[in-house]
Design a protein around this motif. Structure first.
Motif, PDB file in Angstrom:
ATOM      1  N   SER A  92       0.841  -1.194   0.000  1.00 53.48           N
ATOM      2  CA  SER A  92       0.000   0.000   0.000  1.00 53.48           C
ATOM      3  C   SER A  92       0.870   1.235   0.000  1.00 53.48           C
ATOM      4  CB  SER A  92      -0.921   0.002   1.230  1.00 53.48           C
ATOM      5  OG  SER A  92      -0.149   0.034   2.423  1.00 53.48           O
ATOM      6  N   GLY A  93       0.225   2.406  -0.095  1.00 48.79           N
ATOM      7  CA  GLY A  93       0.936   3.682  -0.003  1.00 48.79           C
ATOM      8  C   GLY A  93       0.724   4.551  -1.223  1.00 48.79           C
ATOM      9  N   THR A  98       3.184   7.173  -1.785  1.00 43.73           N
ATOM     10  CA  THR A  98       4.502   7.685  -2.141  1.00 43.73           C
ATOM     11  C   THR A  98       5.475   6.516  -2.213  1.00 43.73           C
ATOM     12  OG1 THR A  98       5.256   7.991   0.143  1.00 43.73           O
ATOM     13  CG2 THR A  98       4.003   9.804  -0.863  1.00 43.73           C
ATOM     14  N   GLU A 128       6.305   5.240   1.267  1.00 45.87           N
ATOM     15  CA  GLU A 128       5.224   4.473   1.886  1.00 45.87           C
ATOM     16  C   GLU A 128       5.106   3.082   1.273  1.00 45.87           C
ATOM     17  OE1 GLU A 128       2.334   8.317   2.978  1.00 45.87           O
ATOM     18  OE2 GLU A 128       1.934   7.046   1.225  1.00 45.87           O
ATOM     19  N   ILE A 129       5.258   2.992  -0.042  1.00 47.37           N
ATOM     20  CA  ILE A 129       5.169   1.689  -0.702  1.00 47.37           C
ATOM     21  C   ILE A 129       6.328   0.790  -0.254  1.00 47.37           C
ATOM     22  CG2 ILE A 129       5.235   0.501  -2.927  1.00 47.37           C
ATOM     23  CD1 ILE A 129       3.973   3.079  -4.128  1.00 47.37           C
ATOM     24  N   SER A 160       5.703  -0.494   3.194  1.00 47.15           N
ATOM     25  CA  SER A 160       4.686  -1.546   3.267  1.00 47.15           C
ATOM     26  C   SER A 160       5.270  -2.896   2.849  1.00 47.15           C
ATOM     27  CB  SER A 160       3.488  -1.191   2.383  1.00 47.15           C
ATOM     28  OG  SER A 160       3.764  -1.369   0.999  1.00 47.15           O
ATOM     29  N   LEU A 167      -2.510   1.007  -7.065  1.00 45.76           N
ATOM     30  CA  LEU A 167      -2.369   2.028  -6.014  1.00 45.76           C
ATOM     31  C   LEU A 167      -2.672   3.436  -6.522  1.00 45.76           C
ATOM     32  CD1 LEU A 167       0.923   0.797  -4.262  1.00 45.76           C
ATOM     33  CD2 LEU A 167      -1.456   0.312  -3.627  1.00 45.76           C
ATOM     34  N   ALA A 202      10.216   3.111  -5.350  1.00 49.02           N
ATOM     35  CA  ALA A 202      10.034   2.254  -4.176  1.00 49.02           C
ATOM     36  C   ALA A 202      10.833   0.972  -4.326  1.00 49.02           C
ATOM     37  CB  ALA A 202       8.558   1.940  -3.984  1.00 49.02           C
TER      38      ALA A 202
END
Length: 445
Positions: A11-12, A14, A17-18, A21, A47, A57
């Motif tokens: 998830s995420g 940015t 964030e990805i 996760s 996403l 990411a």
């Protein structure tokens, strides 16, 4: 084909964030080693982010040593991704003989009480702490007696702390590092934790194999971590010929940082050999620790290296831990300077050497090989390390499976014989032989 992954774990909005996760999913076991992550475009669509965001990411995850790009096979989770989840050592129950812990024999360690009684009791304050001159003097003589350069020294925690500090002095996440195969599991975990990419080169009884090193160097590694003697898990030790071969190969790759982990120097049981320790290379470090012969809780090591590397280690230390405990330094040097200590270390060295010989002979008479000639660990090849280890445990013997130590080499068992008596060596060898004959191929019945 890999098992389907739990895409809901990813998830995420940015790149950070990805990546986070994915890392959390790996740590929680929701993404297993070998699992293939979604394609960049597929995850971006799910996403509602740009492919560039997912690419960033995935790049972060690669730099952290968590995943690797495998061409058309996609991006996959690497094998060594969560060292914190592995227990340092499973507890051994009553009635089980522990050959798995990797510890020295407590009976061969110098007593602490007399040395503690001699300590000054002084409180060291900010601004005056640092390396104890007497400790540096002892190690400088120790290095120079073995023909190693010792102009620039730094005191760190144990050997692993020193290896980490030297690697961080030169490398960035994503850089490649040559490691031994099999290698000490702590080194492999450290490389993964620093986001470095390991390049495994097999070892034999004479150390890192020079004939396979050149191929690894073609991948442009930034560093190499090697063990000159008492290699853990194999007990390998550099021969003079092998050290010369390795030196010749590395001379053609002057930008590679060479790190020698000579952690068991005083009790290794073989003469010192070095690849980098004579100071001929651009960036190098030789690390010697006291934990194997004074006690694992004396977390002290000394780094000898080129001025640039040692200066970087010291500067980084100053903004982190600040210094290695002066109390531990004083305790260590008090023991090292005690007139009784040289004899104690000689006795420990000779005892470990004899215990290796006894176990190797007991196994050899049954057609089983124990690798190495130094230190108090050895490697026993077996095609079914997990099954054999479980069968040994059921019969009262705890050993370490090779899984945590090896990258590409065949399976095996790591055995610590530091306090194994001759009678126990015979009993262990007989038990292992009985188990290995289970189906005639080394698999328990």
């Amino acid at each position: 084909m890999s098992d389907p992954i739990d895409e809901a774990a990813l998830s995420g909005g940015t790149a950070a964030e990805i990546a986070l996760s994915v890392e959390r999913a790996i740590s929680a076991g929701r993404l297993a080693a070998g699992a293939r992550l979604p394609t960049v475009r597929g995850l971006a669509a799910r996403l509602a982010v740009s492919p560039a965001t997912v690419n960033a990411a995935y790049r972060t995850l690669r730099n952290r040593g968590l995943v690797a790009a495998a061409g058309r096979a996609g991006t996959r989770v690497l094998e060594r991704t969560a060292p914190a989840n592995r227990a340092l050592g499973a507890p051994v129950g009553p009635g089980v003989r522990d050959l798995a812990d990797g510890n020295p024999d407590p009976a061969l360690l110098p007593p602490l009480r007399p040395a503690l009684a001699k300590l000054s009791g002084r409180q060291w304050l900010y601004g005056e702490a640092g390396a104890l001159p007497a400790l540096l003097d002892w190690f400088r003589l120790d290095f120079e007696r073995d023909g190693l350069a010792a102009e620039h020294l730094a005191v760190a925690g144990g050997a692993m702390d020193a290896i980490e500090r030297v690697l961080q002095a030169h490398l960035w996440p994503g850089d490649a590092v040559i490691v031994e195969d099999p290698a000490f599991s702590g080194v492999l975990d450290l490389v993964a934790a620093l986001g470095l990419r390991p390049i495994a080169v097999p070892v034999d009884d004479d150390g890192l194999r020079a004939d396979l090193l050149q191929r690894a160097l073609e991948q442009r590694p930034a560093a190499c971590v090697l063990t000159p003697r008492a290699q853990n898990p194999t007990g390998a030790a550099l021969s003079p010929e092998r050290a010369a071969e390795l030196r010749k190969v590395f001379q053609r790759h002057e930008n590679v940082l060479l790190i020698e982990d000579d952690h068991a120097a005083a009790i290794a049981g073989t003469e010192p050999e070095t690849v980098a320790g004579k100071g001929e290379f651009r960036h190098w470090a030789v690390i010697r620790s006291v934990t194997k012969y004074l006690g694992p809780d004396l977390r002290l090591s000394v780094v000898s290296g080129d001025q640039f590397t040692v200066d970087r280690v010291l500067r980084r230390q100053q903004v982190g831990a600040g210094w290695a405990s002066r109390l531990l330094q004083e305790l260590a040097v008090t023991i090292l300077l005690d007139p009784a200590t040289p004899k104690l270390l000689t006795t420990a060295c000779e005892t470990y050497r004899e215990r290796r010989r006894v176990l190797a002979d007991a196994l050899g008479r049954r057609g089983i090989t124990l690798s190495g000639r130094s230190g108090f660990n050895g490697w026993i090849p077996t095609p079914a390390e997990g099954a054999v280890a479980q069968a040994l445990l059921a019969r009262g013997w705890a050993v370490r499976t090779g899984e945590a130590f090896r990258t590409n080499v065949p399976p095996g068992l790591r055995v610590t014989f530091a306090n194994l008596s001759p009678a126990e060596a015979e009993d262990f060898a007989a038990t292992l032989h009985s188990i290995s004959q289970g189906d005639g191929r080394g698999y328990p019945a």
